[in-house]
Design an enzyme around this catalytic site. Structure first.
Site, PDB file in Angstrom:
ATOM      1  N   THR A  30      26.731  25.141 -26.092  1.00 42.32           N
ATOM      2  CA  THR A  30      27.236  25.682 -24.820  1.00 42.32           C
ATOM      3  C   THR A  30      26.270  26.686 -24.226  1.00 42.32           C
ATOM      4  OG1 THR A  30      28.562  27.511 -25.743  1.00 42.32           O
ATOM      5  CG2 THR A  30      29.596  25.340 -25.654  1.00 42.32           C
ATOM      6  N   ASP A  31      25.539  27.414 -25.067  1.00 39.06           N
ATOM      7  CA  ASP A  31      24.491  28.303 -24.562  1.00 39.06           C
ATOM      8  C   ASP A  31      23.388  27.497 -23.882  1.00 39.06           C
ATOM      9  OD1 ASP A  31      25.178  30.980 -25.065  1.00 39.06           O
ATOM     10  OD2 ASP A  31      24.658  30.800 -27.171  1.00 39.06           O
ATOM     11  N   ILE A  32      22.944  26.443 -24.544  1.00 38.49           N
ATOM     12  CA  ILE A  32      21.841  25.651 -24.006  1.00 38.49           C
ATOM     13  C   ILE A  32      22.240  24.989 -22.690  1.00 38.49           C
ATOM     14  CG2 ILE A  32      20.358  23.653 -24.433  1.00 38.49           C
ATOM     15  CD1 ILE A  32      20.590  24.408 -27.456  1.00 38.49           C
TER      16      ILE A  32
END
Length: 398
Positions: A167-169
């Site tokens: 989800t960060d990426i």
């Protein structure tokens, strides 16, 4: 000429989502000024092991093509320097806690008045305009709250997170796309804009077909492990010497698997398996049948036959095998750079393939490596001024 030549990016991010966004912009040719705290810098500089020499490999993976400028934002002098850089920037990206930059006079309203053409991109866990705007965002938490964990893992096992901070990426990818669109819009309006990118938004978008299925039918999604919720057969099968992946994306591929690979046309003609919806309804019968047949030979044997029959299949690789695969090498996906602190370091290259992108990117910087260069060449600071700020702790250079 690079796509983002002459675009200046003021990077006030740390860890992963924001740095991924700004690295992407740097890969496309933007000049990225990464602002770091003089004592310690980006959190991920201390995230080790693994490490090479004194450098965290986590930091290395997401900070190429950047210039590190170490400035203490808690000081009036530091705030003034960053404000001046914002006046010369095209894009600002930040992932601070809600209100932190406003209190320093570096929020959207302040900087928009200073530089109306500035594109100000804010990354957060839940969005800047949300009942949970003040809550911090962490990938594992977002994976849990978005439903991604609930559909990941073995059917009878516990919910699982993705093997990387997905989800960060994706948040970083969404931010870079939005910034590129805003830069295009600015060519028409000559105005910047505020961009609000949330980890949760991107995670819910990642539900894709699973989310669409629930929204339109009300059926609660289940976990299928390595199998597909809709397409059958699609997943891992155990051969005599280990697992391989088979992906029958349509009825033709299933027939080819049964007839050309397994030599069992009666399975392809069975009314229970002719169409995908039939195979889905009877997966509890079909999968054990195929598993028994595939156990008779090696994974490589089956993969060779499946590929010859134009059916997607693969032996499962380890990370070392994947990074050293012939196709990865042929595509130039592993880049080695000369790091100023530890010598040669390798990273996975940008997946963006445009003409004329630099073959030799800037290596991830040392903390404060470019402090003097940026202050002199961008802000026109004199040597005595820089020495005063270094001595007072406002600045740091490596």
């Amino acid at each position: 000429m690079l796509p983002l030549d002459n675009i200046k990016v003021l990077d006030l991010t740390r860890v992963l989502a924001g740095p991924w966004c700004t690295m992407t912009l740097g890969d496309l040719g933007a000049e990225v000024w990464k602002i770091e705290h003089p004592r310690g810098g980006d959190d991920t500089r201390a995230w080790r092991p693994p490490e090479i020499g004194s450098e965290s490999t986590y930091f290395l993976c997401t900070n190429r093509n950047k210039r590190s400028v170490a400035i203490d934002l808690k000081t009036a002098d530091g705030q003034a320097l960053v404000r001046e850089l914002a006046g010369k920037a095209d894009v600002l990206v930040e992932n601070m806690r809600l209100g932190a930059l406003d209190r320093l006079g570096l929020g959207w309203n302040d900087l928009h008045r200073l530089n109306p053409r500035l594109i100000y991109c804010s990354l957060s866990g839940y969005g800047r305009f949300s009942p949970r705007a003040a809550d911090p965002g962490y990938d594992a938490v977002i994976q849990a709250e978005s439903g991604l964990m609930s559909i990941t893992g073995a059917a009878e096992g516990e919910p699982m997170k993705h093997g990387v901070a997905i989800t960060d990426i994706v948040c970083g990818m969404n931010a870079s796309q939005a910034i590129l669109a805003a830069l295009l819009m600015r060519t028409r309006t000559n105005e910047g804009q505020f961009i609000d990118i949330a980890l949760l938004d991107g995670a819910l978008a990642l539900l894709t077909n699973v989310g669409s299925g629930y929204l339109n039918t009300g059926a609660v999604p289940a976990r299928y492990g390595n199998s597909h919720p809709t397409v059958v057969p699609y997943g891992i099968f155990e051969a005599a010497d280990g697992g391989f992946v088979l992906g029958c994306g349509n009825d033709r591929q299933f027939r080819a698997t049964c007839i050309s690979v397994l030599g069992r046309p009666e399975i392809a003609d069975d009314v229970r398996f002719r169409r995908n919806q039939d195979r889905h309804a009877n997966r509890e019968v079909l999968i054990p049948l195929l598993t028994e047949l595939f156990a008779a030979a090696s994974a490589q044997h089956w993969v060779g036959l499946l590929m010859a029959a134009d059916v997607p299949a693969a032996v499962i690789r380890s990370v070392p095998q994947a990074l050293d695969a012939p196709e990865a090498r042929a595509r130039g996906l592993i880049q080695t750079m000369q790091h100023p602190g530890v010598g040669p370091v390798s990273v996975v290259a940008s997946p963006l393939r445009l003409e004329n992108l630099p073959a030799s990117p800037l290596p991830p910087p040392l903390l404060g490596e470019h402090t003097r260069n940026v202050l002199q060449n961008v802000l026109g600071r004199t040597e005595p001024e820089i020495q005063r700020l270094l001595a007072s702790g406002v600045l740091y250079e490596s």
